[in-house]
Scaffold this active site. Structure first.
Site, PDB file in Angstrom:
ATOM      1  N   CYS A   2      82.221  56.282 102.368  1.00 56.08           N
ATOM      2  CA  CYS A   2      80.780  56.114 101.563  1.00 56.08           C
ATOM      3  C   CYS A   2      80.189  54.765 102.129  1.00 56.08           C
ATOM      4  O   CYS A   2      80.558  53.925 102.887  1.00 56.08           O
ATOM      5  CB  CYS A   2      81.423  55.639 100.200  1.00 56.08           C
ATOM      6  N   ARG A  27      78.101  57.295 108.563  1.00 59.98           N
ATOM      7  CA  ARG A  27      79.551  56.810 108.295  1.00 59.98           C
ATOM      8  C   ARG A  27      80.163  58.090 107.706  1.00 59.98           C
ATOM      9  O   ARG A  27      81.528  58.021 107.480  1.00 59.98           O
ATOM     10  CB  ARG A  27      79.630  55.807 107.201  1.00 59.98           C
ATOM     11  N   TRP A  75      81.605  59.957 100.268  1.00 61.01           N
ATOM     12  CA  TRP A  75      82.547  60.775 100.709  1.00 61.01           C
ATOM     13  C   TRP A  75      83.784  61.080  99.566  1.00 61.01           C
ATOM     14  O   TRP A  75      84.454  60.020  99.539  1.00 61.01           O
ATOM     15  CB  TRP A  75      83.014  60.261 102.015  1.00 61.01           C
ATOM     16  N   ASN A 101      82.504  51.927  96.741  1.00 63.75           N
ATOM     17  CA  ASN A 101      83.470  52.577  98.133  1.00 63.75           C
ATOM     18  C   ASN A 101      84.732  52.246  97.841  1.00 63.75           C
ATOM     19  O   ASN A 101      85.120  50.908  97.339  1.00 63.75           O
ATOM     20  CB  ASN A 101      82.853  52.002  99.260  1.00 63.75           C
ATOM     21  N   GLY A 102      85.589  52.816  97.992  1.00 64.11           N
ATOM     22  CA  GLY A 102      87.035  52.545  97.941  1.00 64.11           C
ATOM     23  C   GLY A 102      87.833  53.480  97.201  1.00 64.11           C
ATOM     24  O   GLY A 102      87.369  54.519  96.677  1.00 64.11           O
ATOM     25  N   GLU A 481      92.312  60.466 125.421  1.00 68.39           N
ATOM     26  CA  GLU A 481      90.852  60.359 124.806  1.00 68.39           C
ATOM     27  C   GLU A 481      90.071  61.464 124.887  1.00 68.39           C
ATOM     28  O   GLU A 481      89.062  61.712 124.087  1.00 68.39           O
ATOM     29  CB  GLU A 481      90.453  59.149 125.343  1.00 68.39           C
ATOM     30  N   LYS A 485      87.886  63.554 121.959  1.00 67.32           N
ATOM     31  CA  LYS A 485      86.507  63.642 122.012  1.00 67.32           C
ATOM     32  C   LYS A 485      86.265  65.133 121.910  1.00 67.32           C
ATOM     33  O   LYS A 485      85.251  65.477 120.987  1.00 67.32           O
ATOM     34  CB  LYS A 485      86.045  63.163 123.337  1.00 67.32           C
ATOM     35  N   GLU A 488      87.057  66.659 118.212  1.00 69.44           N
ATOM     36  CA  GLU A 488      86.302  65.977 116.997  1.00 69.44           C
ATOM     37  C   GLU A 488      84.976  66.384 117.025  1.00 69.44           C
ATOM     38  O   GLU A 488      84.595  66.641 115.938  1.00 69.44           O
ATOM     39  CB  GLU A 488      86.701  64.549 116.937  1.00 69.44           C
ATOM     40  N   HIS A 504     108.167  71.619 130.336  1.00 70.79           N
ATOM     41  CA  HIS A 504     109.315  71.459 129.132  1.00 70.79           C
ATOM     42  C   HIS A 504     108.971  72.178 127.835  1.00 70.79           C
ATOM     43  O   HIS A 504     109.265  71.759 126.935  1.00 70.79           O
ATOM     44  CB  HIS A 504     109.555  70.020 129.149  1.00 70.79           C
ATOM     45  N   LYS A 603      82.980  57.488 110.035  1.00 79.27           N
ATOM     46  CA  LYS A 603      82.875  56.455 110.902  1.00 79.27           C
ATOM     47  C   LYS A 603      83.903  55.497 110.726  1.00 79.27           C
ATOM     48  O   LYS A 603      84.781  54.798 111.716  1.00 79.27           O
ATOM     49  CB  LYS A 603      81.531  56.128 111.077  1.00 79.27           C
TER      50      LYS A 603
HETATM   51  C1  F6R Z   1      87.198  59.032 117.698  1.00 82.84           C
HETATM   52  C2  F6R Z   1      86.956  57.659 116.710  1.00 82.84           C
HETATM   53  C3  F6R Z   1      88.185  57.258 115.775  1.00 82.84           C
HETATM   54  C4  F6R Z   1      88.201  55.782 115.774  1.00 82.84           C
HETATM   55  C5  F6R Z   1      89.286  55.449 114.823  1.00 82.84           C
HETATM   56  C6  F6R Z   1      89.474  53.804 114.745  1.00 82.84           C
HETATM   57  O1  F6R Z   1      86.145  59.159 118.368  1.00 82.84           O
HETATM   58  O2  F6R Z   1      86.090  57.106 116.751  1.00 82.84           O
HETATM   59  O3  F6R Z   1      89.357  57.747 116.363  1.00 82.84           O
HETATM   60  O4  F6R Z   1      88.613  55.328 117.009  1.00 82.84           O
HETATM   61  O5  F6R Z   1      89.045  55.934 113.635  1.00 82.84           O
HETATM   62  O6  F6R Z   1      88.328  53.238 114.279  1.00 82.84           O
HETATM   63  P1  F6R Z   1      87.998  51.792 114.432  1.00 82.84           P
HETATM   64  O7  F6R Z   1      88.229  51.400 116.085  1.00 82.84           O
HETATM   65  O8  F6R Z   1      86.691  51.485 113.965  1.00 82.84           O
HETATM   66  O9  F6R Z   1      89.062  50.907 113.883  1.00 82.84           O
END
Ligand code: F6R
Length: 608
Positions: A2, A27, A75, A101-102, A481, A485, A488, A504, A603
């Site tokens: 949010c 976000r 959210w 938020n929360g 990683e 990417k 997601e 395995h 985010k």
């Molecule tokens: C993937 C991504 C998430 C963040 C994770 C941690 O692209 O962005 O996996 O890496 O939510 O977020 P932070 O770094 O803000 O703690």
């Protein structure tokens, strides 16, 4: 998750709130709304769906009228996404409007208490209790009322409140959820992150846990949890608002991928003074480093993946045991941690709830904590004993790119500095690695200068349902990683495997039409990787290789290959990350996905 924006000043609030909400869209959210005070009444407009829909309902931000207001992107956690569950929430008497938020953990108890006193609730949310409680507790003094509301709430919250009882004022309170106060000229703001208010001011104040604020156009007054007035020192943000705009790129993600040479330079350069690595105020001297017998690196998602790269680098050069742990696992694992453990906490946003909880636990166990964080003055940055900022600049796309590569670069600096202190690295190797770290931005730029091959691969394979990523050693870390990417943002099922593990179990999934991306940058492991590649091809799977000039022989045995610039084996994960970010981006673009705001993702993950 949010987002919150609030305004008090001399201008019409609605357009400012709507613009702020647009800046918070990244976000992640499912509905939005604003509440504006015209001196006498609170007008509320809210809707399920995008801010664009809200914009239409408000005549392009032209109503409600008034110069004081709050806005929200929601959210959903309690109650489905719907108009009525959207924020702001109004008390039944129409005097108090609230954005939150929360999660209010004791909302059910407060709700039934208020219901028994005749209060009628309109929504299914936990947040509405804040507005109803404020109206119920109001005793003629707004500041007292806000303090009393805070006292009743259990859980995490960042809250904005307006009331007809204080028609020129916005109140803000927070606990375990981000909220900043923006100090403008004859106007003040609240925001869940600075991007929402950055075009109006560069001066911000962080509210601490349990603190609350009273803002009018000309004053900003702060209180501790007991209602005592406190002084807060503002800090300045030197990010330009253009950094939070697309600048002609079709997506923030692509813009942020292209910003990496600058971001890595800004993270690394200021910390290198001659042959010395100076990590801001972090004291890593012989006494401290030699008293450490273990390092825990903690993060979530990509931050955790950066930690895995950091683990192999630090273990190799410092000869200290490193555990890389997911924050959500760490907090319930009864970790073996004491004052001989150094805990490195990694977070782009600095607000991730699991990571913050892990940090608190590590501190409680006696460990010294160092946070590698991007967002200035964020909760994790403030909570940790020491902080090393990555200077990536604002990251708007949900999928992290420059956030990740700058975290890896910061871990290289920490590792290299400790290795030298421990005399585990020759002076020649130290200097050569230091130089090569500073050369990373130009190598990244080289990849960015011609992305046509990666784009062609991406478009060729974008309709596939499943992609495997394999690598060994640090290439395995890079695979993790790369797979994250891709899944997601493109919604293609992607998995990373240590290449030696295929046999395995996983190899049973390989068949005609399966794509495997093999990362082969480690010269010492090239032959082993070749065997793995051949094993995939023998099952009719297609293989794309990511290699360096030194390892490019593997191309002969693959269906396609992208060759990155020459790079030290230990530093290749940064380059691989960029190549795989581009691959994921172009696949998602070809599939028409909502790249900057992938479904179900937020985010900043501020709930556990
Ligand atoms: C993937 C991504 C998430 C963040 C994770 C941690 O692209 O962005 O996996 O890496 O939510 O977020 P932070 O770094 O803000 O703690």
């Amino acid at each position: 998750m949010c987002g919150i924006i609030g305004y008090t000043g001399g201008k019409q609030a609605s357009p400012i709130l709507i613009k702020g909400l647009e800046r918070l869209e990244y976000r992640g959210y499912d509905s939005s709304g604003i509440a504006v005070l015209d001196g006498t009444n609170i007008g509320i407009i809210k809707t399920r769906g995008k801010v664009e829909a809200l914009k239409k309902k408000t005549d392009g931000g032209n109503k409600p009228h008034g110069t004081v207001g709050i806005g929200h992107t929601r959210w959903a956690t309690h109650g489905v996404p719907s108009d009525v569950n959207s924020h702001p929430h109004l008390s039944q008497d129409g005097r108090f409007a609230v954005v939150h938020n929360g999660i209010i953990e004791n909302y059910a108890e407060i709700k039934s208490d208020l219901e028994s006193k005749g209060v009628v609730f309109a929504s299914d949310t936990d947040s509405e209790v804040i507005a109803q409680l404020a109206a119920y507790l109001y005793n003629g003094n707004m500041t007292d009322t806000v303090r009393a509301v805070c006292e009743r709430l259990v859980g995490s919250y960042a809250v904005g409140i307006i009331s007809t009882e204080a028609p020129d004022t916005v109140y803000a309170m927070r606990k375990d959820n981000p909220l900043v106060i923006g100090l403008g000229k004859n106007e003040n703001f609240i925001a869940s992150d600075i991007a929402a208010a950055l075009e109006h001011t560069h001066e911000f104040v962080q509210l601490g846990d349990g603190e609350f604020a009273r803002l009018t156009s000309h004053t900003a007054t702060f209180f501790d949890r007991d209602g005592n007035r406190i002084e807060k020192t503002p800090y300045s943000i030197d990010w330009d608002i253009s950094r939070a705009e697309k600048a002609g790129y079709p997506h923030f993600m692509l813009k942020e991928i292209y910003e990496q040479p600058r971001a890595i330079t800004d993270t690394v350069r200021p910390r290198i003074k001659g042959n010395e690595i100076v990590l801001d105020k972090i004291v890593l001297d012989a006494h401290n480093v030699n008293s450490i017998d273990k390092i825990d690196i903690i993060g979530c998602g990509s931050a955790y993946h950066a930690g895995i790269v950091g683990k192999s680098f630090i273990e190799k050069y410092c000869r200290i045991r490193v555990n890389c742990v997911l924050a959500s696992e760490y907090i319930y694992s009864d970790p073996i941690t004491d004052n001989r453990t150094l805990t490195i906490i990694i977070s782009q946003s600095g607000e991730t709830a699991d990571t913050l909880a892990a940090l608190k636990l590590a501190k409680k166990s006696g460990s010294h904590t160092v946070a590698v964080v991007n967002v200035l003055e964020s909760a994790i940055a403030r909570e940790a004993d020491d902080v090393l900022y990555t200077h990536a600049g604002p990251e708007i796309a949900v999928a992290t790119t420059k956030g990740y590569t700058t975290q890896v670069a910061a871990l290289y600096l920490i590792g290299l500095k400790m290795a030298r202190i421990k005399h585990n690295i020759s002076e020649d190797r130290y200097k050569s690695l230091l130089r090569k770290i500073t050369e990373l931005p130009e190598k990244v730029q080289h990849i960015l200068d011609d992305t046509s091959k990666i784009k062609t691969f991406a478009e060729k394979y974008s309709s596939h349902k499943c992609v495997f990523f394999i690598g060994r050693g640090t290439d395995y870390a890079a695979s993790l990683e790369g797979a994250l990417k891709l899944k997601e943002i493109s919604y293609i099922h992607a998995e990373a495997y240590a290449a030696g593990e295929l046999k395995h179990g996983t190899i049973s999934l390989i068949e005609k039409g399966t794509i495997t991306i093999a990362i082969v940058t480690q010269s010492a492991l090239q032959q082993k990787m070749l065997s793995n590649i051949k094993a995939v091809q023998s099952r009719y799977g297609s293989v794309l290789a990511i290699a360096t000039p030194k390892t490019s022989d593997v191309g002969e045995f693959c269906d396609g290959m992208f060759v990155m610039p020459e790079c030290d084996d230990d530093l290749s994960p940064v380059l691989t990350a960029v190549a795989l970010q581009l691959f994921a981006y172009y696949v998602a673009a070809d599939r028409g996905c909502d790249i900057d705001k992938p479904r179900n993702l937020a985010k900043s993950v501020t709930v556990e």
